[in-house]
Design a protein around this motif. Structure first.
Motif, PDB file in Angstrom:
ATOM      1  N   GLY A   1       0.793  -1.220   0.000  1.00 20.19           N
ATOM      2  CA  GLY A   1       0.000   0.000   0.000  1.00 20.19           C
ATOM      3  C   GLY A   1       0.827   1.273   0.000  1.00 20.19           C
ATOM      4  O   GLY A   1       0.299   2.356  -0.272  1.00 20.19           O
ATOM      5  N   GLN A   2       2.120   1.173   0.292  1.00 22.42           N
ATOM      6  CA  GLN A   2       2.953   2.374   0.324  1.00 22.42           C
ATOM      7  C   GLN A   2       3.495   2.699  -1.062  1.00 22.42           C
ATOM      8  O   GLN A   2       3.440   1.886  -1.979  1.00 22.42           O
ATOM      9  N   PHE A   3       4.052   3.897  -1.207  1.00 18.65           N
ATOM     10  CA  PHE A   3       4.512   4.344  -2.508  1.00 18.65           C
ATOM     11  C   PHE A   3       5.856   5.063  -2.390  1.00 18.65           C
ATOM     12  O   PHE A   3       6.342   5.340  -1.286  1.00 18.65           O
ATOM     13  N   VAL A   4       6.454   5.345  -3.539  1.00 17.01           N
ATOM     14  CA  VAL A   4       7.672   6.146  -3.616  1.00 17.01           C
ATOM     15  C   VAL A   4       7.417   7.336  -4.526  1.00 17.01           C
ATOM     16  O   VAL A   4       6.469   7.336  -5.319  1.00 17.01           O
ATOM     17  N   ILE A   5       8.256   8.345  -4.404  1.00 23.13           N
ATOM     18  CA  ILE A   5       8.275   9.441  -5.365  1.00 23.13           C
ATOM     19  C   ILE A   5       9.672   9.458  -5.977  1.00 23.13           C
ATOM     20  O   ILE A   5      10.680   9.484  -5.257  1.00 23.13           O
ATOM     21  N   LEU A   6       9.731   9.395  -7.291  1.00 22.82           N
ATOM     22  CA  LEU A   6      11.026   9.291  -7.963  1.00 22.82           C
ATOM     23  C   LEU A   6      11.198  10.363  -9.032  1.00 22.82           C
ATOM     24  O   LEU A   6      10.235  10.983  -9.471  1.00 22.82           O
ATOM     25  N   ARG A   7      12.461  10.560  -9.404  1.00 23.30           N
ATOM     26  CA  ARG A   7      12.800  11.415 -10.546  1.00 23.30           C
ATOM     27  C   ARG A   7      13.743  10.635 -11.448  1.00 23.30           C
ATOM     28  O   ARG A   7      14.672  10.000 -10.984  1.00 23.30           O
TER      29      ARG A   7
ATOM     30  N   LEU B   1       4.627   6.667  -7.394  1.00 17.21           N
ATOM     31  CA  LEU B   1       4.285   5.339  -7.897  1.00 17.21           C
ATOM     32  C   LEU B   1       4.216   4.354  -6.735  1.00 17.21           C
ATOM     33  O   LEU B   1       5.097   4.336  -5.871  1.00 17.21           O
ATOM     34  N   THR B   2       3.193   3.530  -6.736  1.00 12.66           N
ATOM     35  CA  THR B   2       3.046   2.527  -5.686  1.00 12.66           C
ATOM     36  C   THR B   2       4.132   1.461  -5.814  1.00 12.66           C
ATOM     37  O   THR B   2       4.531   1.085  -6.913  1.00 12.66           O
ATOM     38  N   ILE B   3       4.616   0.984  -4.678  1.00 10.93           N
ATOM     39  CA  ILE B   3       5.619  -0.077  -4.657  1.00 10.93           C
ATOM     40  C   ILE B   3       4.924  -1.401  -4.963  1.00 10.93           C
ATOM     41  O   ILE B   3       4.096  -1.875  -4.187  1.00 10.93           O
ATOM     42  N   TYR B   4       5.260  -1.981  -6.093  1.00 13.26           N
ATOM     43  CA  TYR B   4       4.658  -3.259  -6.491  1.00 13.26           C
ATOM     44  C   TYR B   4       5.215  -4.406  -5.659  1.00 13.26           C
ATOM     45  O   TYR B   4       4.484  -5.290  -5.230  1.00 13.26           O
ATOM     46  N   GLU B   5       6.522  -4.378  -5.427  1.00 11.94           N
ATOM     47  CA  GLU B   5       7.145  -5.418  -4.613  1.00 11.94           C
ATOM     48  C   GLU B   5       8.428  -4.868  -4.010  1.00 11.94           C
ATOM     49  O   GLU B   5       9.152  -4.083  -4.639  1.00 11.94           O
ATOM     50  N   ALA B   6       8.713  -5.260  -2.777  1.00 10.32           N
ATOM     51  CA  ALA B   6       9.965  -4.916  -2.105  1.00 10.32           C
ATOM     52  C   ALA B   6      10.611  -6.215  -1.654  1.00 10.32           C
ATOM     53  O   ALA B   6      10.062  -6.941  -0.832  1.00 10.32           O
TER      54      ALA B   6
ATOM     55  N   THR C   1      15.637  -4.571  -3.250  1.00 12.35           N
ATOM     56  CA  THR C   1      15.135  -3.901  -4.452  1.00 12.35           C
ATOM     57  C   THR C   1      13.656  -3.566  -4.273  1.00 12.35           C
ATOM     58  O   THR C   1      12.962  -4.140  -3.431  1.00 12.35           O
ATOM     59  N   ILE C   2      13.192  -2.625  -5.072  1.00 14.42           N
ATOM     60  CA  ILE C   2      11.760  -2.376  -5.185  1.00 14.42           C
ATOM     61  C   ILE C   2      11.375  -2.490  -6.652  1.00 14.42           C
ATOM     62  O   ILE C   2      12.198  -2.270  -7.550  1.00 14.42           O
ATOM     63  N   SER C   3      10.120  -2.859  -6.890  1.00 16.67           N
ATOM     64  CA  SER C   3       9.596  -2.931  -8.252  1.00 16.67           C
ATOM     65  C   SER C   3       8.423  -1.982  -8.384  1.00 16.67           C
ATOM     66  O   SER C   3       7.655  -1.792  -7.440  1.00 16.67           O
ATOM     67  N   ILE C   4       8.306  -1.368  -9.546  1.00 14.60           N
ATOM     68  CA  ILE C   4       7.198  -0.463  -9.843  1.00 14.60           C
ATOM     69  C   ILE C   4       6.585  -0.872 -11.179  1.00 14.60           C
ATOM     70  O   ILE C   4       7.243  -1.515 -12.009  1.00 14.60           O
ATOM     71  N   ILE C   5       5.329  -0.521 -11.363  1.00 14.15           N
ATOM     72  CA  ILE C   5       4.668  -0.685 -12.656  1.00 14.15           C
ATOM     73  C   ILE C   5       4.026   0.650 -12.996  1.00 14.15           C
ATOM     74  O   ILE C   5       3.294   1.214 -12.185  1.00 14.15           O
ATOM     75  N   TYR C   6       4.332   1.164 -14.161  1.00 17.81           N
ATOM     76  CA  TYR C   6       3.832   2.489 -14.523  1.00 17.81           C
ATOM     77  C   TYR C   6       3.288   2.490 -15.949  1.00 17.81           C
ATOM     78  O   TYR C   6       3.647   1.643 -16.776  1.00 17.81           O
ATOM     79  N   GLN C   7       2.429   3.457 -16.208  1.00 16.11           N
ATOM     80  CA  GLN C   7       1.873   3.640 -17.544  1.00 16.11           C
ATOM     81  C   GLN C   7       2.437   4.911 -18.146  1.00 16.11           C
ATOM     82  O   GLN C   7       2.546   5.942 -17.463  1.00 16.11           O
ATOM     83  N   VAL C   8       2.814   4.850 -19.397  1.00 18.33           N
ATOM     84  CA  VAL C   8       3.350   6.022 -20.086  1.00 18.33           C
ATOM     85  C   VAL C   8       2.178   6.903 -20.516  1.00 18.33           C
ATOM     86  O   VAL C   8       1.434   6.567 -21.440  1.00 18.33           O
ATOM     87  N   VAL C   9       2.001   8.023 -19.813  1.00 16.27           N
ATOM     88  CA  VAL C   9       0.844   8.882 -20.069  1.00 16.27           C
ATOM     89  C   VAL C   9       1.228  10.341 -20.314  1.00 16.27           C
ATOM     90  O   VAL C   9       0.410  11.112 -20.795  1.00 16.27           O
ATOM     91  N   GLY C  10       2.433  10.733 -19.955  1.00 19.19           N
ATOM     92  CA  GLY C  10       2.826  12.130 -20.105  1.00 19.19           C
ATOM     93  C   GLY C  10       4.324  12.247 -20.283  1.00 19.19           C
ATOM     94  O   GLY C  10       5.047  11.240 -20.421  1.00 19.19           O
ATOM     95  N   ALA C  11       4.819  13.482 -20.252  1.00 21.54           N
ATOM     96  CA  ALA C  11       6.236  13.732 -20.513  1.00 21.54           C
ATOM     97  C   ALA C  11       7.138  13.013 -19.519  1.00 21.54           C
ATOM     98  O   ALA C  11       8.136  12.391 -19.893  1.00 21.54           O
TER      99      ALA C  11
ATOM    100  N   ILE D   1      -3.277  13.284  -7.331  1.00 21.10           N
ATOM    101  CA  ILE D   1      -2.116  14.038  -7.793  1.00 21.10           C
ATOM    102  C   ILE D   1      -1.246  14.378  -6.589  1.00 21.10           C
ATOM    103  O   ILE D   1      -1.729  14.878  -5.575  1.00 21.10           O
ATOM    104  N   MET D   2       0.055  14.099  -6.674  1.00 21.57           N
ATOM    105  CA  MET D   2       0.980  14.397  -5.577  1.00 21.57           C
ATOM    106  C   MET D   2       2.197  15.123  -6.114  1.00 21.57           C
ATOM    107  O   MET D   2       2.604  14.914  -7.261  1.00 21.57           O
TER     108      MET D   2
END
Length: 277
Positions: free
Chosen positions: A31-37, A47-52, A56-66, A210-211
């Motif tokens: 349920g927790q998330f990270v903020i990355l650059r 982005l929510t942490i998919y697995e820790a 390592t951590i894993s994320i899943i993201y959708q390409v929606v913007g710049a 939005i965060m």
């Protein structure tokens, strides 16, 4: 710097990425998330942490913007500039033993860590995952390994034809459900909550608003919960679905979507002028 260890395309606009982040991994919970650059001049992306696991951590993201487009240009061996977390309040798992988890679209990437944690806690879990069409289905194998799983598509091209509330209502009618978790589009979570309220079943929704800073200072993720202002980044992202003002949240997200489109266009123009190695 946070090195990318694995990258996998789940479908043309959705990507899985594993990142070396020992300190984040050590403390992360479902349920927790990270903020990355992705680069020094880049935007902060929550982005929510998919697995820790295994430092390592894993994320899943959708390409929606710049920003997600630039993130998606990175490959295995490249590094992210920042990964801040874990942020947010971990999902509570002690509401009962008979659980239904509902995931919609990319929200399934957030729902699955909850399913996995519930299974590890010995709960009886049924997952309902919904997508627009069969070619957009993700993580079915993972859900099926941790729960009884029902797949629904809008057009009927895979699994059941319909929306997630249809199999959910079947379960509510015939079984005693202790709690429903719902993660996905705001409209989906609204109608799941309206349905479960009729059956007086506790419902937890993940409000991934939005965060910007992830500490409650910017106010971009504010919500109205039971008539009170809350912030998804520090008070959530999980809230009682029967207390969320979904109409307000949907109206604000529509406004942000228009602003984001203009901002993405401006950012793309700016980043094209920035020299890169």
């Amino acid at each position: 710097m946070y090195k990318i260890l694995e990258k996998q395309r789940l479908h043309p606009t959705v990507t899985y990425m594993k990142i070396d982040a020992p300190l984040v991994s050590r403390n992360a919970k479902a349920g927790q998330f990270v903020i990355l650059r992705s680069r020094p001049e880049g935007e902060r992306i929550p982005l929510t942490i998919y697995e820790a696991k295994d430092q390592t951590i894993s994320i899943i993201y959708q390409v929606v913007g710049a920003s997600t487009r630039y993130l998606d240009q990175l490959e295995v061996g490249d590094s992210l500039v920042d990964v801040a977390g874990p942020l947010g309040v971990a999902t509570k798992l002690d509401y009962g033993n008979r659980i239904v988890v509902v995931g919609g679209g990319l929200g399934c990437a957030i729902a699955y860590p909850i399913v996995r944690a519930l299974k590890e806690a010995g709960k009886d879990v049924t997952s309902i995952i919904g997508f627009r069409s069969g070619d957009l289905v993700i993580l079915e194998k993972e859900f099926s390994s941790s729960s009884k799983t029902i797949v629904v598509t809008d057009d009927g091209s895979y699994g059941e034809k319909g929306v997630v509330t249809m199999p959910l209502e079947r379960l509510l009618k015939k079984e005693s459900i202790d709690v429903v978790y719902a993660v996905g589009p705001l409209v989906m979570m609204k109608y799941v909550s309206l349905l479960t309220k009729q059956y007086q079943v506790k419902t937890i929704v993940s409000m991934n608003s939005i965060m910007v800073d992830g500490t409650g200072m910017c106010g971009g993720c504010r919500l109205t919960i039971d008539g009170k202002v809350k912030f998804a980044c520090v008070d959530g992202p999980d809230f009682d679905g029967h207390l969320v003002d979904f109409d307000e949240a949907i109206a604000r997200s529509t406004l942000y979507a228009k602003q984001e489109k203009r901002r993405d266009e401006a950012m793309c123009n700016l980043l094209r002028k920035v020299p890169h190695e």
